[in-house]
Design an enzyme around this catalytic site. Structure first.
Site, PDB file in Angstrom:
ATOM      1  N   GLU A 172     117.950  49.790 -51.771  1.00 29.95           N
ATOM      2  CA  GLU A 172     116.549  49.478 -51.446  1.00 29.95           C
ATOM      3  C   GLU A 172     116.269  47.977 -51.336  1.00 29.95           C
ATOM      4  O   GLU A 172     115.426  47.442 -52.051  1.00 29.95           O
ATOM      5  CB  GLU A 172     115.614  50.140 -52.480  1.00 29.95           C
ATOM      6  CG  GLU A 172     115.764  51.649 -52.507  1.00 29.95           C
ATOM      7  CD  GLU A 172     114.946  52.337 -53.590  1.00 29.95           C
ATOM      8  OE1 GLU A 172     114.117  51.670 -54.224  1.00 29.95           O
ATOM      9  OE2 GLU A 172     115.155  53.545 -53.812  1.00 29.95           O
ATOM     10  N   ASN A 216     122.382  51.954 -49.696  1.00 33.75           N
ATOM     11  CA  ASN A 216     121.524  53.138 -49.866  1.00 33.75           C
ATOM     12  C   ASN A 216     120.047  52.738 -49.781  1.00 33.75           C
ATOM     13  O   ASN A 216     119.632  51.749 -50.389  1.00 33.75           O
ATOM     14  CB  ASN A 216     121.817  53.717 -51.266  1.00 33.75           C
ATOM     15  CG  ASN A 216     121.218  55.084 -51.504  1.00 33.75           C
ATOM     16  OD1 ASN A 216     121.391  55.986 -50.685  1.00 33.75           O
ATOM     17  ND2 ASN A 216     120.515  55.257 -52.616  1.00 33.75           N
ATOM     18  N   HIS A 255     113.942  61.233 -49.103  1.00 28.84           N
ATOM     19  CA  HIS A 255     112.777  61.692 -49.871  1.00 28.84           C
ATOM     20  C   HIS A 255     111.657  61.981 -48.865  1.00 28.84           C
ATOM     21  O   HIS A 255     111.018  61.059 -48.356  1.00 28.84           O
ATOM     22  CB  HIS A 255     112.313  60.616 -50.862  1.00 28.84           C
ATOM     23  CG  HIS A 255     113.281  60.357 -51.966  1.00 28.84           C
ATOM     24  ND1 HIS A 255     113.575  61.304 -52.928  1.00 28.84           N
ATOM     25  CD2 HIS A 255     114.031  59.264 -52.275  1.00 28.84           C
ATOM     26  CE1 HIS A 255     114.462  60.792 -53.782  1.00 28.84           C
ATOM     27  NE2 HIS A 255     114.758  59.571 -53.402  1.00 28.84           N
ATOM     28  N   GLU A 285     119.633  61.565 -51.604  1.00 28.48           N
ATOM     29  CA  GLU A 285     118.576  61.885 -52.575  1.00 28.48           C
ATOM     30  C   GLU A 285     117.562  62.851 -51.960  1.00 28.48           C
ATOM     31  O   GLU A 285     116.346  62.668 -52.096  1.00 28.48           O
ATOM     32  CB  GLU A 285     117.862  60.596 -53.036  1.00 28.48           C
ATOM     33  CG  GLU A 285     118.802  59.552 -53.600  1.00 28.48           C
ATOM     34  CD  GLU A 285     118.091  58.300 -54.121  1.00 28.48           C
ATOM     35  OE1 GLU A 285     116.877  58.340 -54.387  1.00 28.48           O
ATOM     36  OE2 GLU A 285     118.781  57.271 -54.273  1.00 28.48           O
ATOM     37  N   ASP A 287     114.908  65.395 -51.149  1.00 21.48           N
ATOM     38  CA  ASP A 287     113.900  66.300 -51.704  1.00 21.48           C
ATOM     39  C   ASP A 287     112.709  66.306 -50.751  1.00 21.48           C
ATOM     40  O   ASP A 287     112.567  65.412 -49.922  1.00 21.48           O
ATOM     41  CB  ASP A 287     113.507  65.992 -53.162  1.00 21.48           C
ATOM     42  CG  ASP A 287     113.040  64.577 -53.430  1.00 21.48           C
ATOM     43  OD1 ASP A 287     112.704  63.858 -52.467  1.00 21.48           O
ATOM     44  OD2 ASP A 287     112.994  64.192 -54.618  1.00 21.48           O
TER      45      ASP A 287
HETATM   46  O1  9MR Z   1     115.226  59.959 -60.594  1.00 21.53           O
HETATM   47  C1  9MR Z   1     115.064  58.682 -61.151  1.00 21.53           C
HETATM   48  C2  9MR Z   1     113.984  58.753 -62.204  1.00 21.53           C
HETATM   49  O2  9MR Z   1     114.378  59.562 -63.275  1.00 21.53           O
HETATM   50  C3  9MR Z   1     113.647  57.347 -62.675  1.00 21.53           C
HETATM   51  O3  9MR Z   1     112.542  57.410 -63.543  1.00 21.53           O
HETATM   52  C4  9MR Z   1     113.336  56.472 -61.479  1.00 21.53           C
HETATM   53  C5  9MR Z   1     112.990  55.060 -61.875  1.00 21.53           C
HETATM   54  O4  9MR Z   1     112.610  54.307 -60.758  1.00 21.53           O
HETATM   55  O5  9MR Z   1     114.448  56.460 -60.603  1.00 21.53           O
HETATM   56  C6  9MR Z   1     114.657  57.705 -60.074  1.00 21.53           C
HETATM   57  O6  9MR Z   1     115.617  57.703 -59.058  1.00 21.53           O
HETATM   58  C7  9MR Z   1     115.385  56.836 -57.947  1.00 21.53           C
HETATM   59  C8  9MR Z   1     116.731  56.407 -57.436  1.00 21.53           C
HETATM   60  O7  9MR Z   1     117.471  55.818 -58.475  1.00 21.53           O
HETATM   61  C9  9MR Z   1     116.616  55.463 -56.261  1.00 21.53           C
HETATM   62  N1  9MR Z   1     115.769  56.023 -55.225  1.00 21.53           N
HETATM   63  C10 9MR Z   1     114.483  56.524 -55.656  1.00 21.53           C
HETATM   64  C11 9MR Z   1     114.650  57.509 -56.800  1.00 21.53           C
HETATM   65  C12 9MR Z   1     113.297  58.084 -57.210  1.00 21.53           C
HETATM   66  O8  9MR Z   1     112.502  57.104 -57.772  1.00 21.53           O
END
Ligand code: 9MR
Length: 389
Positions: A172, A216, A255, A285, A287
């Site tokens: 990101e 990513n 997402h 990722e 969903d």
């Molecule tokens: O799924 C992850 C969640 O449990 C955490 O709280 C969050 C913190 O920002 O990160 C989530 O996963 C992220 C991933 O690492 C990167 N892309 C976005 C995902 C959703 O926020």
């Protein structure tokens, strides 16, 4: 067994028996039994026929619940630690490491014949407080920060050398604007400049030359009208390759939200465009969230959402299946009970293929059906009498 049959029972918790003897102590013998009785109609077996790895993000906590562990083991051939490999978790105090969660997931994956996507080495979120505080108050200079990042990457990638299939090295870095660009205000580029991206890939490659290294990001696969962020991601990785940086793949997070526009045809074109650079592609990722009654039950508020949600999952998967360089498709949590969505998007949920009670949803069956067709094709029709022979 007819592999084309819809296996409702096997898709759920009751269909597979797996013994998890507490985190990190999974019995190899019990898990071996799981392997021997693998359901040919599971997502992992069907996907395997095409060479696609199908994965889920998960956590050690989820795997202590036998019903959840059974689904992870039985349905998926690839695992991503949702949080356990992030810097905040692995080095909560400077110089004091906690690999326990990551080790548990690596052991589980090994016992269940699964590969691992390591996630993520360089991200502006979930950094340890000692690091962000030190940078904020000036006790960590930018040159020390660069050394700390180098050390972090080397330490973590070396520790798991030979055990990780893909690393999400940089996560990101791009803006959501049109045109999109490397965000100059986000933590890493702000302190170390854009060159940190190529450096991070080099450091990771030195620590594990056998791992495939990914950039990513979200909204870089058919996910907005302009496709500006996908254009920026393409330009970024092409530039990295031109510099000789060891980049091997692009991770499209995926997402989605049913209220926004999205184009599966554009997704496939974006995957093909990354692949044209000689890169692998992973959906990392996936969903699909929608509006729900409440965060506990996560029942969609409109019956149309019951069709939109599985449709977008299915279209994402079909775009992935259509391009041979797309090597994996990972869902960001397999059950609504564990999804990050309700905690972040008020009023939304229902984002995964299993409901809050671990029952497979229409999205699960849509994906299973897509994988079955990809694996075996449509059954041939018998000839019938025709009016004009
Ligand atoms: O799924 C992850 C969640 O449990 C955490 O709280 C969050 C913190 O920002 O990160 C989530 O996963 C992220 C991933 O690492 C990167 N892309 C976005 C995902 C959703 O926020």
């Amino acid at each position: 067994m007819d592999v084309r049959r819809r296996s409702v029972l096997a898709a759920g918790a009751a269909g597979a028996a797996v013994a998890i003897g507490g985190a990190g102590t999974a019995s190899a013998a019990a898990l071996g039994a799981q392997h021997d009785h693998r359901d040919p109609d599971s997502l992992r077996e069907l996907a395997g026929k095409t060479g696609l790895r199908i994965g889920t993000a998960t956590s050690p906590q989820a795997l202590t619940i036998p019903a959840r562990a059974a689904i992870v083991a039985g349905q998926f051939s690839l695992v991503t630690p949702g949080n356990e490999m992030k810097w905040q978790v692995v080095e909560p105090t400077q110089g004091v490491f906690d690999w326990s969660g990551a080790d548990q997931l690596v052991a589980f994956a090994k016992a269940n014949d699964q590969l691992i996507r390591g996630h993520t080495l360089v991200w502006h979120n979930q950094l340890p407080t000692w690091l962000t505080t030190g940078v904020g108050d000036g006790t960590i200079s930018d040159s020390q920060l660069r050394d700390l990042l180098h050390q972090h990457i080397t330490t973590e990638v070396s520790r798991f050398r030979g055990k990780i299939w893909h690393w999400d090295v940089c996560n990101e870095f791009l803006t959501d604007s049109n045109p999109s660009m490397i965000d100059p205000n986000r933590f890493w580029a702000a302190h170390l400049g854009e060159g940190v991206i190529a450096d991070a890939f080099r450091w990771a490659h030195e620590a594990d030359p056998g791992a495939l290294l990914f950039y990513n990001d979200y909204n870089i696969g058919g996910e907005d009208g302009s496709n500006a962020k996908a254009d920026a991601a393409f330009t970024l990785v092409r530039g990295l390759l031109d510099q000789g940086a060891p980049v091997h793949g692009v991770g499209i997070q995926g997402h989605l939200d049913t209220q926004f526009g999205w184009s599966p045809q554009r997704l496939q074109q974006d995957i093909e465009r990354y692949a044209s650079l000689g890169l692998k592609v992973a959906i990392t990722e996936a969903d699909v969230r929608t509006f729900v009654n409440n965060a506990t039950d996560q029942v969609p508020t409109s019956s149309l959402e019951l069709f939109a949600q599985p449709y977008e999952f299915s279209e994402m998967l079909k775009a992935a299946l259509a391009v041979p360089e797309c090597v994996s498709f990972t869902v960001w949590g397999f059950t609504d009970a564990d999804s990050w969505v309700p905690g972040v998007f008020t009023g939304e949920g229902y984002a995964t293929p299993y409901d809050v009670n671990l029952n497979p949803k229409p999205a699960y069956f849509a994906m299973q059906s897509d994988l079955r067709l990809a694996a075996f094709g449509a059954p041939k029709r018998a000839h019938t009498r025709t009016p004009h022979p």
